[in-house]
Design an enzyme around this catalytic site. Structure first.
Site, PDB file in Angstrom:
ATOM      1  N   HIS A  80       0.771  -1.276  -0.061  1.00  0.00           N
ATOM      2  CA  HIS A  80      -0.082  -0.158  -0.099  1.00  0.00           C
ATOM      3  C   HIS A  80       0.786   1.377   0.022  1.00  0.00           C
ATOM      4  O   HIS A  80       0.560   2.065  -0.817  1.00  0.00           O
ATOM      5  CB  HIS A  80      -0.770   0.001   1.169  1.00  0.00           C
ATOM      6  N   ASP A 110       6.768  21.789 -26.238  1.00  0.00           N
ATOM      7  CA  ASP A 110       7.150  20.232 -25.658  1.00  0.00           C
ATOM      8  C   ASP A 110       8.011  20.299 -24.630  1.00  0.00           C
ATOM      9  O   ASP A 110       8.507  21.422 -24.356  1.00  0.00           O
ATOM     10  CB  ASP A 110       7.439  19.181 -26.798  1.00  0.00           C
ATOM     11  N   TRP A 150       7.352   0.081   4.014  1.00  0.00           N
ATOM     12  CA  TRP A 150       8.050   0.748   2.536  1.00  0.00           C
ATOM     13  C   TRP A 150       9.580   1.093   2.836  1.00  0.00           C
ATOM     14  O   TRP A 150      10.273   1.585   1.954  1.00  0.00           O
ATOM     15  CB  TRP A 150       7.250   1.903   2.019  1.00  0.00           C
ATOM     16  N   SER A 179      13.520   6.418 -13.476  1.00  0.00           N
ATOM     17  CA  SER A 179      12.327   6.905 -14.130  1.00  0.00           C
ATOM     18  C   SER A 179      12.077   8.186 -13.656  1.00  0.00           C
ATOM     19  O   SER A 179      12.107   9.213 -14.329  1.00  0.00           O
ATOM     20  CB  SER A 179      11.111   6.124 -13.970  1.00  0.00           C
ATOM     21  N   SER A 180      12.297   8.526 -12.413  1.00  0.00           N
ATOM     22  CA  SER A 180      12.184   9.889 -11.587  1.00  0.00           C
ATOM     23  C   SER A 180      13.132  10.819 -11.940  1.00  0.00           C
ATOM     24  O   SER A 180      12.959  11.995 -12.467  1.00  0.00           O
ATOM     25  CB  SER A 180      11.801   9.528 -10.218  1.00  0.00           C
ATOM     26  N   HIS A 263      12.955  11.888   3.471  1.00  0.00           N
ATOM     27  CA  HIS A 263      12.561  12.965   3.727  1.00  0.00           C
ATOM     28  C   HIS A 263      12.039  13.876   2.650  1.00  0.00           C
ATOM     29  O   HIS A 263      10.946  14.653   2.285  1.00  0.00           O
ATOM     30  CB  HIS A 263      13.239  13.687   4.961  1.00  0.00           C
ATOM     31  N   GLU A 265      11.644  13.058  -0.137  1.00  0.00           N
ATOM     32  CA  GLU A 265      10.447  12.363  -1.015  1.00  0.00           C
ATOM     33  C   GLU A 265       9.145  13.082  -0.462  1.00  0.00           C
ATOM     34  O   GLU A 265       8.381  13.046  -1.459  1.00  0.00           O
ATOM     35  CB  GLU A 265      10.776  10.899  -0.715  1.00  0.00           C
ATOM     36  N   TYR A 267       8.560  16.082   0.352  1.00  0.00           N
ATOM     37  CA  TYR A 267       8.404  17.284  -0.119  1.00  0.00           C
ATOM     38  C   TYR A 267       8.308  17.126  -1.863  1.00  0.00           C
ATOM     39  O   TYR A 267       7.644  17.920  -2.446  1.00  0.00           O
ATOM     40  CB  TYR A 267       9.442  18.285   0.213  1.00  0.00           C
ATOM     41  N   SER A 278      -2.135  26.349  -5.307  1.00  0.00           N
ATOM     42  CA  SER A 278      -1.788  28.092  -5.524  1.00  0.00           C
ATOM     43  C   SER A 278      -2.519  28.470  -6.824  1.00  0.00           C
ATOM     44  O   SER A 278      -3.254  29.468  -6.704  1.00  0.00           O
ATOM     45  CB  SER A 278      -0.305  28.292  -5.677  1.00  0.00           C
ATOM     46  N   HIS A 312      14.972  13.037  11.994  1.00  0.00           N
ATOM     47  CA  HIS A 312      13.776  13.360  12.620  1.00  0.00           C
ATOM     48  C   HIS A 312      13.074  11.945  12.815  1.00  0.00           C
ATOM     49  O   HIS A 312      12.027  11.871  13.397  1.00  0.00           O
ATOM     50  CB  HIS A 312      13.080  14.464  12.736  1.00  0.00           C
ATOM     51  N   HIS A 313      13.030  11.235  11.636  1.00  0.00           N
ATOM     52  CA  HIS A 313      12.361   9.681  11.415  1.00  0.00           C
ATOM     53  C   HIS A 313      13.217   8.903  12.447  1.00  0.00           C
ATOM     54  O   HIS A 313      12.773   7.848  12.287  1.00  0.00           O
ATOM     55  CB  HIS A 313      12.438   9.464  10.079  1.00  0.00           C
ATOM     56  N   THR A 338       6.237  26.928   5.596  1.00  0.00           N
ATOM     57  CA  THR A 338       4.928  26.081   5.251  1.00  0.00           C
ATOM     58  C   THR A 338       3.904  27.049   5.849  1.00  0.00           C
ATOM     59  O   THR A 338       2.700  27.281   5.167  1.00  0.00           O
ATOM     60  CB  THR A 338       4.820  24.729   6.023  1.00  0.00           C
ATOM     61  N   LYS A 341       3.072  29.822   3.404  1.00  0.00           N
ATOM     62  CA  LYS A 341       2.275  29.383   2.268  1.00  0.00           C
ATOM     63  C   LYS A 341       0.846  29.217   2.636  1.00  0.00           C
ATOM     64  O   LYS A 341      -0.220  29.600   1.868  1.00  0.00           O
ATOM     65  CB  LYS A 341       2.682  27.744   1.554  1.00  0.00           C
ATOM     66  N   ARG A 460       1.486   1.021  15.136  1.00  0.00           N
ATOM     67  CA  ARG A 460       1.127   0.773  13.742  1.00  0.00           C
ATOM     68  C   ARG A 460       1.528  -0.618  13.279  1.00  0.00           C
ATOM     69  O   ARG A 460       2.440  -1.393  13.777  1.00  0.00           O
ATOM     70  CB  ARG A 460       1.619   1.940  12.901  1.00  0.00           C
TER      71      ARG A 460
END
Lengths: 536, 285
Positions: A80, A110, A150, A179-180, A263, A265, A267, A278, A312-313, A338, A341, A460
């Site tokens: 998931h 293009d 994950w 790919s990315s 991390h 990732e 963002y 926006s 922080h993870h 943040t 924004k 979890r």
């Protein structure tokens, strides 16, 4: 913003050079590839949603109902997470809308490298194939599939999963990463080099800015993940000991490398969402965005700070106190840009003539949900509190508020906003409103109680729980069923639009929609802006 | 000197040429062939390692052939388009950005390997990791590991690679002055030195006094220097393609993107080696 006079350089509608399946399989057209990405994300989201509903069915009441082998539940959790991140959110937000809208918004015909663009897409298909294969190969002893989460932490992903399943996941991530990276290089080259004359960097629409910053994060973060999972691969198969203490290796090293990618990732998924929100809020408030430059540099600083907060993870792995203090401070710092924004979105709506069209509902929903997820993020950034909340449902609630709800609401906002432009048909406002309200209420019923569960200590990634947690888990599962109904309404809305074929005008949203795509027909010609438009 | 592509692009922006500003490529079969071959390569690797089919290497080999064929076919198209002057000044600038960013992503890939190295070399002792501490013994290189003298073969390899880089830069400069003989000569010397580097590294690897498996030093050493070695081989191939193109009469003093990018790549490989030499070989020998 490009809200000054615009000379569109579009040619009249012309057919593409290929018809039939070759048009898409051999595609070099950014709009065709964008359509491929969106369709792919839609299909993958069905798989990802199925997995989450299965998990909520299991957690509906205490005891093991469906997952008699709880390791299969772990496999569902893992699949998931990875599917939603790599095969739904990223392809939709970056590959889908980015491909469709970025070249148009900057007045380019293009992407810079059209073939590379197609390679990025098909790599993703290969990657998804590998990932789905992993579910049918042995993983942990006695079960198929990778149940590592994950994050793929060793030693669970090395000694804990001797079968080939985890290798499929690793190589799937290699391909998704390639790919990315290629897609990101393409976006950067396009945005830096192919803007129409007169469109300076500080006139670019905020969505283009968000994709540019996201692309830089991808280029810098994903190769580090590639290195980390390569180490995992050689540890698993060729006797290396990067993460194996018996050979002098360090399991924490993997966590550092993983989160140095992981991390940013976060963002990578949030920034394009910011860009869409926006755009939509400015359109339906009838005003240009409040504090354009502040919005741009808030995104730049979020992107930069995102690289220096990864540990922080890892507050519970035994980092020393000074390191923890640094990562607490740096993480809390992200609340500043943040906040800029969030307040700028509110200030854009303030005093505007707001139209509550469907995309705007999703955008306002986003602002609310992302704020909730943001403040729980501030809670979790504190190492002391995190000691209690780490690995509980509080964390699950937090990241689903920012990702599942935040990024997903941005995708729906963009979908309802650009659907008329992409297909040439208008969606039903009524169905869109119903879809929004059903989803908005259900996801809050689904995820808000998980804060309570986490604060009460429910861990979890476990298929069962003590009876004391039964009440809120029941409520949460009801929310999941409601959200699934919302997904059905979404498909009904799409089917209705394709069935009724209400033709969309070039600009269905009125004078608030100022970006270049609204100067073109709906759908746009096969190649737009072969003669560059001039932005004054 | 060649005209700076940025300047050229700026000029093109100021007064757009009558033709299209960018190259719009035709639909191409290569991307999906490449992606499908990569799928075969990846799944073939797993089938091979776990011995799940017979012959075990068959799918992997098919994938490898497919990937190679894709690279040849795709880049042949790109070269032909370049020779047909389809790369407008703006497209050339895009290609410059693309190559720079690709090298940037490669740098970040090596960051991961250096991270693994420094994680052990700077912090060999960590009291909370008892088992790891016992193996490493709080020192780097870990106890029981004997490393080679950095001022022997590693220094020679450094000299070889730097000389090769100088030769390639010289070749590039000769081309820009219109001296095609110098171009070919410089490339031949550069490639030959690259191949010699690979041979010396192969000797170094097979004569190392420590193993790849079972200890962290071997893992870090062989993976970091091994990935660098793979990049030397890739760079040598890249330069060989340039040499072939030089013999085919391609490249002009003003337009030679392929050669420029090969040289950039070669210098990137060089710099990675300098960091490896400095830290892995000399500092923590």
């Amino acid at each position: 913003m490009a809200d000054a006079t615009i000379t569109p350089g579009a040619k009249p509608l012309e057919p593409g050079p290929l018809v039939g399946w070759r048009r898409y399989v051999y595609a070099t057209n950014h709009k065709d590839i964008g359509t491929l990405y969106l369709s792919f994300a839609l299909i993958a989201s069905l798989v990802g949603t199925f997995l989450s509903i299965a998990m909520r069915l299991e957690l509906h009441e205490p005891g093991l109902q469906y997952f008699t082998n709880p390791q299969i539940y772990n496999v569902f959790v893992t699949a998931h997470g990875l599917i939603m991140i790599f095969f739904v959110l990223m392809p939709a937000l970056i590959g889908g809308f980015g491909n469709w809208m970025v070249p148009i918004m900057i007045g380019a015909p293009d992407m810079a490298f059209p073939r590379l663009n197609n390679l990025s897409f098909w790599f993703l298909v290969s990657s998804f194939t590998l990932f789905c294969s992993s579910l049918f190969f042995p993983g942990a002893p006695g079960s198929d599939g990778a149940g590592t989460g994950w994050t793929l932490y060793p030693l669970l992903s090395t000694k804990g999963h001797p079968g080939p399943s985890v290798d499929f996941v690793i190589l799937s991530l290699h391909l998704a990463g390639a790919s990315s990276i290629l897609g990101a290089i393409n976006f950067i080259a396009t945005i830096l080099n192919m803007r129409a004359p007169g469109m300076t960097m500080h006139k670019m629409p905020l969505y283009v800015w968000s994709i540019l910053i996201t692309a830089f994060l991808l280029v810098l973060a994903l190769p580090v993940l590639a290195g980390a999972i390569t180490m995992l691969l050689v540890d698993r198969n060729f006797g290396a000991t990067f993460f194996n203490p018996e050979g002098g290796g360090d399991p924490i090293l993997f966590q550092h490398l993983f989160w140095f990618f992981g991390h940013p990732e976060v963002y990578i998924m949030a920034l394009p969402a910011f860009g869409i929100i926006s755009t939509v809020i400015a359109t339906f408030a009838g005003k240009s965005i409040f504090g354009y430059l502040g919005m741009v540099y808030a995104m730049v600083s979020i992107g930069f700070i995102g690289f220096i907060v990864w540990a922080h993870h890892m507050f519970t792995v035994g980092l020393n106190a000074n390191t923890q203090a640094y990562f607490v401070a740096a993480s809390l710092l992200i609340a500043v840009p943040t906040g800029i924004k969030i307040f700028s979105w509110v200030a854009t709506m303030w005093g505007g003539s707001i139209e509550f069209r469907t995309p705007m509902l999703w955008a306002i929903g986003f602002v609310f949900l992302f704020t909730v997820g943001g403040v729980t993020g501030v809670v979790l950034a504190n190492a002391g509190l995190d000691r209690v909340l780490h690995d509980t449902y509080f964390v699950v609630a937090h990241f689903h508020y920012v990702l599942s709800l935040g990024a997903l609401f941005a995708i729906f906002s963009g979908w309802y906003y650009w659907f008329p432009k992409m297909t040439g048909y208008l969606l039903s406002e009524t169905i869109g409103h119903i879809h929004f309200w059903v989803t908005f209420i259900s996801v809050n019923v689904l995820f808000f109680p998980q804060h309570f569960l986490g604060a009460a200590g429910m861990p979890r990634r476990i298929a069962d729980y003590p009876d004391a947690f039964a009440g809120w888990n029941f409520v949460s599962s009801l929310g999941a069923y409601g959200a699934a109904c919302g997904a059905v309404i979404f498909f009904i809305g799409m089917a209705e639009a394709f069935y009724r074929k209400r033709p969309a005008p070039a600009n269905p949203w009125g004078p608030g929609a100022t970006t270049l795509e609204w100067t073109l027909s709906s759908p746009p010609p096969y190649h737009q802006f072969e003669v560059q438009p001039r932005i004054s | 000197m060649a005209i700076d592509p940025r300047l050229e692009a700026e000029m093109a922006r100021a007064s757009p040429p009558p033709g299209p500003a960018y190259q719009l490529v035709e639909p191409s079969p290569w991307p999906i062939r490449g992606a499908f071959s990569a799928l075969l390569l990846a799944s073939g690797l797993i089938l091979w390692v776990y011995n799940l089919i017979w012959p075990p290497w068959i799918v992997f080999s098919l994938g490898a052939v497919g990937v190679a064929a894709t690279m040849i076919g795709w880049w042949r198209d790109v070269v032909r388009e370049g020779e047909a002057h389809e790369h407008t000044p703006l497209t050339q600038l895009s290609l410059h950005y693309g190559m720079l960013l690709f090298i940037g992503s490669e740098v970040m890939f090596f960051v991961a390997w250096f991270w693994a190295f420094f994680n052990s070399a700077l912090f060999p002792g960590d009291s909370i990791q008892v088992v790891r501490d016992k193996v490493i013994g709080g020192v780097w290189p870990p106890q029981g590991i004997e490393t080679d003298d950095p001022w022997g073969l590693p220094l020679l390899m450094t000299a070889i690679l730097l000389t090769s880089a100088a030769a390639v830069t010289w070749a590039h400069g000769r081309l820009e002055k219109g001296d095609r003989r110098g171009l070919k000569l410089g490339l031949i010397v550069g490639i030959a030195l690259g191949v010699i580097f690979t041979c010396v590294q192969a000797y170094d690897f097979t004569h190392a006094s420590f193993d790849y498996s079972g200890n962290i030093y071997g893992a870090v050493f062989f993976m970091a220097t091994g990935f660098h070695g793979a990049h030397v081989i890739i760079g040598s191939i890249f330069l060989s393609v340039c040499l072939l193109r030089a013999f085919l009469g391609q490249f002009t003093p003003k337009e030679h993107l392929g050669l420029t990018f090969a040289a950039w790549y070669w210098h990137f490989v060089d710099v990675v080696w300098l960091f490896l030499f400095m830290f892995v070989y000399v500092w923590w020998a």
